[in-house]
Scaffold this active site. Structure first.
Site, PDB file in Angstrom:
ATOM      1  N   ARG A 231       0.813  -1.221   0.000  1.00 41.47           N
ATOM      2  CA  ARG A 231       0.000   0.000   0.000  1.00 41.47           C
ATOM      3  C   ARG A 231       0.843   1.266   0.000  1.00 41.47           C
ATOM      4  NH1 ARG A 231      -4.585  -2.009  -1.965  1.00 41.47           N
ATOM      5  NH2 ARG A 231      -5.808  -3.226  -0.490  1.00 41.47           N
ATOM      6  N   SER A 235       2.087   0.723  -7.318  1.00 36.39           N
ATOM      7  CA  SER A 235       1.345   0.398  -8.536  1.00 36.39           C
ATOM      8  C   SER A 235       0.765   1.656  -9.168  1.00 36.39           C
ATOM      9  CB  SER A 235       0.214  -0.589  -8.230  1.00 36.39           C
ATOM     10  OG  SER A 235       0.738  -1.853  -7.871  1.00 36.39           O
ATOM     11  N   HIS A 270      -7.661  -2.242  -9.101  1.00 37.39           N
ATOM     12  CA  HIS A 270      -6.580  -1.971 -10.047  1.00 37.39           C
ATOM     13  C   HIS A 270      -7.143  -1.811 -11.455  1.00 37.39           C
ATOM     14  CE1 HIS A 270      -2.584  -2.640  -8.001  1.00 37.39           C
ATOM     15  NE2 HIS A 270      -3.434  -2.938  -7.029  1.00 37.39           N
TER      16      HIS A 270
END
Length: 399
Positions: A231, A235, A270
């Site tokens: 976290r 990404s 995502h």
């Protein structure tokens, strides 16, 4: 064409009046920005904003020579004191072209949101495209001729820049300037870093630029590794680096896990965050994709790739690990690193940074930690840029 940016900020400016956020608190000096307005060759004003006359005077210009004022926002814009002597502001209907006595031609560009974009051709034949905040062109033709300069909301609509690149309207020599800059990104080095990853730049209010003049913008590194803890935002940082480029192939190495709703929710989050033009494939067979020609690859993530590789060689069993498993895993890692070294594709890969905390309690856990550390080091050695993301803040380790 000579273009003076009387403002480069969002409609509410930067800093926003009365806003206590950290970005607004640090938006001082050259990083303070009035609402975006463009003065072209002293004759054409795109968007009439508060203080435009004063901004022009500070930049060493006057508005007395302006022959046309055009609005781009879906509304009339913020309330302004109308400078004496300016022609009344207007708007060109979508698809129509306006010819000015100054020799400029202005064509209204249809958008995918309310408002009007303008394509301006100067007397010297140079061309620029200006889009209002939060907008992208609608119905771009294929194989469009590249503009010399494009001004748009790069950070708010990176997909708009991706569409322009896909159509050919933004080419290798197009100067991409970010305007409508808001407090969603901290000003200063972080702002310019994010713009550079999109092949764009920003200039201070009041600066004059020449349309068609070449400005070097750092190219996106061909190979980038983004590291971070759970976290940490790694990404999101990886996705952000390719958001302004079309036809990205997203490689999900995690696959699906039947009966695990929490994992499914992670995957869905995502997927929803990625641009709709991206394609996704679920695979751990990375070497053939790296060997092929094609669009940029976003690999998320190497830790899950390693988990699959260790599963395949029986690495969790001490006996299998000792009798061939370790050697087989290192051969697979070496093949992946070789494929990365020789690839012609743009690659952004994500991996977990491990080993800085508690030592795993089991031999298998320590084995995974050690092998992921080795994989990260070997992969990073072949990358032009390596980032470590901590609490959402990317720290450059290389490049």
């Amino acid at each position: 064409m000579e273009l003076t940016l009387l403002g480069t900020g969002a409609p509410d400016g930067l800093p926003r009046h009365g806003c206590p956020c950290a970005a607004c608190a640090t938006a001082v000096g050259d990083e303070a920005r009035a609402a975006t307005a463009l003065l072209i060759d002293g004759a054409l004003l795109l968007d009439l904003t508060p203080g435009a006359a004063f901004a022009a005077a500070r930049a060493g210009y006057s508005l007395v020579g302006v022959r046309q004022v055009l609005l781009s926002h879906p509304h009339a814009g913020p309330a302004v004191e109308f400078p004496a002597g300016l022609p009344a502001p207007g708007r060109v209907p979508d698809g129509r072209e306006l010819s000015l006595i100054s020799g400029h031609r202005v064509r209204a560009v249809a958008l995918d949101s309310p408002g009007t974009g303008y394509a301006v051709t100067g007397p010297d034949g140079t061309r620029l495209l200006y889009l209002p905040p939060g907008a992208a062109p609608a119905g771009l033709p294929d194989l469009a001729e590249p503009y010399d300069m494009v001004l748009l909301d790069v950070l708010g609509r990176p997909d708009a820049l991706a569409r322009l690149r896909a159509s050919g309207a933004v080419g290798a020599t197009t100067d991409v300037l970010a305007v409508h800059l808001d407090h969603t990104v901290p000003p200063g080095r972080e702002l310019h870093r994010r713009l550079a990853t999109a092949g764009a730049r920003a200039v201070p209010d009041g600066q004059t630029v020449i349309v068609g003049e070449y400005h070097a913008v750092p190219d996106l590194p061909r190979r980038t590794l983004v590291l971070g803890g759970a976290r940490s935002g790694k990404s999101l940082e990886a996705e952000r680096r390719l958001a302004a480029f079309p036809d990205v192939l997203y490689i999900a190495t995690g696959g699906t896990r039947d009966g695990d709703p929490e994992w499914a929710a992670r995957i869905a989050a995502h997927r929803d965050r990625r641009p709709g033009s991206w394609r996704t494939t679920e695979t751990c067979d990375l070497a053939p994709l790296l060997a092929d020609d094609g669009p940029p690859l976003l690999i998320d993530c190497l830790a899950l790739w390693l988990t699959d590789a260790m599963d395949s060689v029986g690495a969790w069993d001490d006996d299998k690990w000792t009798h061939g498993g370790e050697r087989a895993l290192h051969e697979r890692v070496a093949a992946l690193v070789t494929a990365l070294r020789t690839t012609a594709r743009t690659v952004v890969a994500v991996s977990n940074e491990v080993g800085a905390g508690v030592v795993p309690a089991t031999a298998a856990g320590r084995r995974f930690r050690d092998e992921l550390g080795r994989l990260n080091a070997a992969f990073a050695a072949e990358c032009e840029q390596v980032l470590l993301v901590v609490a959402g803040q990317p720290l450059p380790l290389r490049g």
